[in-house]
Scaffold this motif. Structure first.
Motif, PDB file in Angstrom:
ATOM      1  N   SER A   1       0.941  -1.372   0.178  1.00 12.57           N
ATOM      2  CA  SER A   1       0.106  -0.039  -0.149  1.00 12.57           C
ATOM      3  C   SER A   1       0.641   1.325  -0.220  1.00 12.57           C
ATOM      4  O   SER A   1       2.220   0.889   0.798  1.00 12.57           O
ATOM      5  CB  SER A   1      -1.181   0.248   1.022  1.00 12.57           C
ATOM      6  N   SER A   2       0.602   2.709  -0.147  1.00  9.85           N
ATOM      7  CA  SER A   2       1.414   3.711   0.221  1.00  9.85           C
ATOM      8  C   SER A   2       1.371   3.898   1.164  1.00  9.85           C
ATOM      9  O   SER A   2       2.374   4.510   1.435  1.00  9.85           O
ATOM     10  CB  SER A   2       0.186   4.369  -0.854  1.00  9.85           C
ATOM     11  N   TYR A   3       1.008   3.439   2.255  1.00 14.08           N
ATOM     12  CA  TYR A   3       0.864   3.944   3.526  1.00 14.08           C
ATOM     13  C   TYR A   3       2.095   3.196   4.146  1.00 14.08           C
ATOM     14  O   TYR A   3       2.226   2.746   5.524  1.00 14.08           O
ATOM     15  CB  TYR A   3      -0.118   4.118   4.343  1.00 14.08           C
ATOM     16  N   ALA A   4       2.990   1.460   3.215  1.00 11.78           N
ATOM     17  CA  ALA A   4       3.450   1.065   3.758  1.00 11.78           C
ATOM     18  C   ALA A   4       4.533   1.759   4.294  1.00 11.78           C
ATOM     19  O   ALA A   4       5.134   2.484   3.337  1.00 11.78           O
ATOM     20  CB  ALA A   4       3.630  -0.588   2.873  1.00 11.78           C
ATOM     21  N   PHE A   5       5.588   0.788   4.711  1.00  6.72           N
ATOM     22  CA  PHE A   5       7.324   1.798   4.835  1.00  6.72           C
ATOM     23  C   PHE A   5       7.735   0.632   3.705  1.00  6.72           C
ATOM     24  O   PHE A   5       8.171  -0.827   4.206  1.00  6.72           O
ATOM     25  CB  PHE A   5       7.744   1.042   6.934  1.00  6.72           C
TER      26      PHE A   5
ATOM     27  N   GLY B   1      -7.799   9.401   6.222  1.00  2.53           N
ATOM     28  CA  GLY B   1      -6.856   9.558   4.981  1.00  2.53           C
ATOM     29  C   GLY B   1      -5.556   9.909   4.249  1.00  2.53           C
ATOM     30  O   GLY B   1      -5.045  10.356   4.028  1.00  2.53           O
ATOM     31  N   ILE B   2      -4.642   7.900   5.475  1.00  2.00           N
ATOM     32  CA  ILE B   2      -4.138   8.098   5.149  1.00  2.00           C
ATOM     33  C   ILE B   2      -3.235   7.669   4.132  1.00  2.00           C
ATOM     34  O   ILE B   2      -3.695   6.733   3.296  1.00  2.00           O
ATOM     35  CB  ILE B   2      -3.746   6.644   6.549  1.00  2.00           C
TER      36      ILE B   2
ATOM     37  N   ALA C   1       0.382   8.287   9.077  1.00  2.00           N
ATOM     38  CA  ALA C   1      -0.048   7.362  10.452  1.00  2.00           C
ATOM     39  C   ALA C   1       0.500   7.741  11.384  1.00  2.00           C
ATOM     40  O   ALA C   1       0.414   7.449  12.358  1.00  2.00           O
ATOM     41  CB  ALA C   1       0.203   5.984  10.123  1.00  2.00           C
ATOM     42  N   LEU C   2       2.108   7.638  11.486  1.00  2.00           N
ATOM     43  CA  LEU C   2       3.621   8.263  12.342  1.00  2.00           C
ATOM     44  C   LEU C   2       2.831   9.692  13.346  1.00  2.00           C
ATOM     45  O   LEU C   2       3.070   9.739  14.254  1.00  2.00           O
ATOM     46  CB  LEU C   2       4.460   8.772  11.877  1.00  2.00           C
ATOM     47  N   LYS C   3       1.604  10.143  12.584  1.00  2.00           N
ATOM     48  CA  LYS C   3       1.723  11.912  13.221  1.00  2.00           C
ATOM     49  C   LYS C   3       0.048  11.918  13.702  1.00  2.00           C
ATOM     50  O   LYS C   3      -0.421  12.410  14.308  1.00  2.00           O
ATOM     51  CB  LYS C   3       1.361  12.985  12.244  1.00  2.00           C
ATOM     52  N   LEU C   4      -0.653   9.716  13.573  1.00  2.00           N
ATOM     53  CA  LEU C   4      -1.857  10.350  14.442  1.00  2.00           C
ATOM     54  C   LEU C   4      -1.346   9.345  16.002  1.00  2.00           C
ATOM     55  O   LEU C   4      -0.614   8.616  15.310  1.00  2.00           O
ATOM     56  CB  LEU C   4      -3.078   9.532  13.461  1.00  2.00           C
ATOM     57  N   SER C   5      -2.568   8.490  16.165  1.00  2.00           N
ATOM     58  CA  SER C   5      -2.208   7.582  17.125  1.00  2.00           C
ATOM     59  C   SER C   5      -1.999   6.124  16.630  1.00  2.00           C
ATOM     60  O   SER C   5      -2.523   6.110  15.263  1.00  2.00           O
ATOM     61  CB  SER C   5      -3.151   7.558  18.653  1.00  2.00           C
ATOM     62  N   VAL C   6      -1.975   5.317  17.356  1.00  2.00           N
ATOM     63  CA  VAL C   6      -2.353   3.846  16.883  1.00  2.00           C
ATOM     64  C   VAL C   6      -2.878   3.361  16.047  1.00  2.00           C
ATOM     65  O   VAL C   6      -4.322   3.536  16.121  1.00  2.00           O
ATOM     66  CB  VAL C   6      -1.551   2.599  17.718  1.00  2.00           C
TER      67      VAL C   6
END
Ligand code: MG
Length: 378
Positions: free
Chosen positions: A28-32, A274-275, A281-286
């Motif tokens: 996914s685009s939000y993968a590391f 909207g991740i 994702a790092l800017k939000l909580s778990v």
């Protein structure tokens, strides 16, 4: 194809080809992305055919601390038989669950696998009991924490490579392990997956093991909503199961319910927030976590396990023995540091005597701790 209704009643709507089981695996685009890795403390050239995280995985599997997990207990000591999980088989269950969750969410499975293999590597002998004894013995020099010990092992104590101490793992793995200690900030989604998979694994297998060794029965478990829900479904689906078949069917269902719920709720959270990138994702909580209903039921199950299993008189009996063994070994080596293996010389010089003895004891398996305790006359 979307909207596949699983037989547990939870709709998984984002796996494009679940029917065949061969869904395509894309990040996914939000993968590391591995290419975004900060790298290693001691720079190394890239490997020709393994990614950085595959290499980390291999280093973890090949280190001595990982092998020792095979003789370290999870909840039950060897006296309880041979069915139950060890720290190693628990770790492998966490790897399986975490990779499944990671693959469905399109996260970096290599990073997930390495982080899952690493997560319990710092456990001393005799699980959390051994840990709390060691913690009090070294309280004055900073205490003992298995998550912190994992970092000591992979950054300092393992000696396997010519060019550096420890395993020289990628920064993302070290940060993920450090998060387990501090619980501050938000870790990468891949690290969140490992945390959640750990919880699915132990909440489920501790029930299975406790039933096998006779500490829990079905009637008691029916008091918990998580068990009852799966038990009711299994009874609806199957008749004439014997006791063991029934238990195993419910245990499988417990994993399925929890994993499906994590997938559905996490996916929704990712979309709602909207991740788009790992950084978002790092800017939000778990975000990788069960939904509120299952989270509540897991909380109830964990309290139930605490009361009926972890504090069961039979388990507590061994806790008392373990406390005596670990304290005895500790006092012996504090008085006889010259008998510590040479590999602790560095810790003796750079840290202190208590830390060196704690490192030595933490390295022991349950069996070697027992042998040491008996050798020292405890
Ligand atoms: Mg664990």
């Amino acid at each position: 194809m979307t909207g596949l209704e699983r037989d547990n009643g939870i709709v998984v709507d984002f796996v494009s080809d679940s029917v065949s089981g061969n869904y395509p695996y894309f990040l996914s685009s939000y993968a590391f992305f591995t290419k975004s890795s900060v790298g290693r403390r001691y720079p190394e050239s890239f490997h020709p055919y393994r990614s950085a995280f595959q290499r980390d995985r291999d280093r973890i599997i090949h280190c001595a601390a990982f092998r020792r997990l095979s003789e370290k207990m999870q909840v039950f000591t060897a006296e309880f038989g041979s069915y139950h999980r060890t720290r190693l088989t628990h770790t492998m269950e966490v790897v399986c669950i975490a990779r499944t969750v990671g693959r469905v969410l399109g996260l970096n499975e290599d990073l997930i696998e390495a982080a899952a293999l690493l997560h319990d590597i710092g456990h001393p002998p005799f699980g959390h009991c051994g840990e709390s004894v060691l913690n009090s013995l070294v309280a004055e020099v900073g205490g003992f924490d298995h998550n912190l010990q994992a970092l000591r092992i992979v950054e300092k104590l393992e000696r396997r490579y010519v060019g550096f101490p420890g395993l020289n793992l990628s920064r993302e793995l070290l940060d993920g392990q450090a998060y387990k200690v501090s619980k501050s900030g938000t870790p990468l989604l891949e690290i969140q997956v490992v945390d959640v998979a750990d919880s699915v694994a132990y909440d489920t297998h501790d029930v299975d093991d406790a039933m096998e060794v006779g500490l829990l029965n079905t009637d008691q478990l029916m008091q918990t909503a998580l068990w009852k829900r799966s038990a009711d479904r299994i009874r609806e689906r199957w008749t004439n199961l014997n006791e063991v078949e029934f238990r195993q069917a419910v245990v499988h269902d417990l994993i399925d319910v929890q994993v499906s719920d994590i997938l559905v709720t996490t996916r929704k959270r990712l979309i709602d927030a909207g991740i788009e990138t790992a950084e978002d994702a790092l800017k939000l909580s778990v975000l990788v976590a069960p939904g509120s209903e299952i989270a509540e039921q897991k909380g109830e199950m964990e309290l139930f396990l605490l009361e009926h299993v972890y504090r069961h008189p039979k388990v507590m009996l061994f806790r008392n023995r373990i406390t005596g063994w670990i304290s005895g070994i500790f006092e012996y080596y504090i008085a006889n540091t010259d008998e510590l293996p040479e590999r602790y010389d560095g810790v003796l010089k750079q840290d202190n005597k208590r830390r060196a003895v704690a490192d030595f004891i933490a390295d022991m398996t349950d069996r070697s701790a027992r042998l040491n305790a008996f050798k020292k006359g405890n």
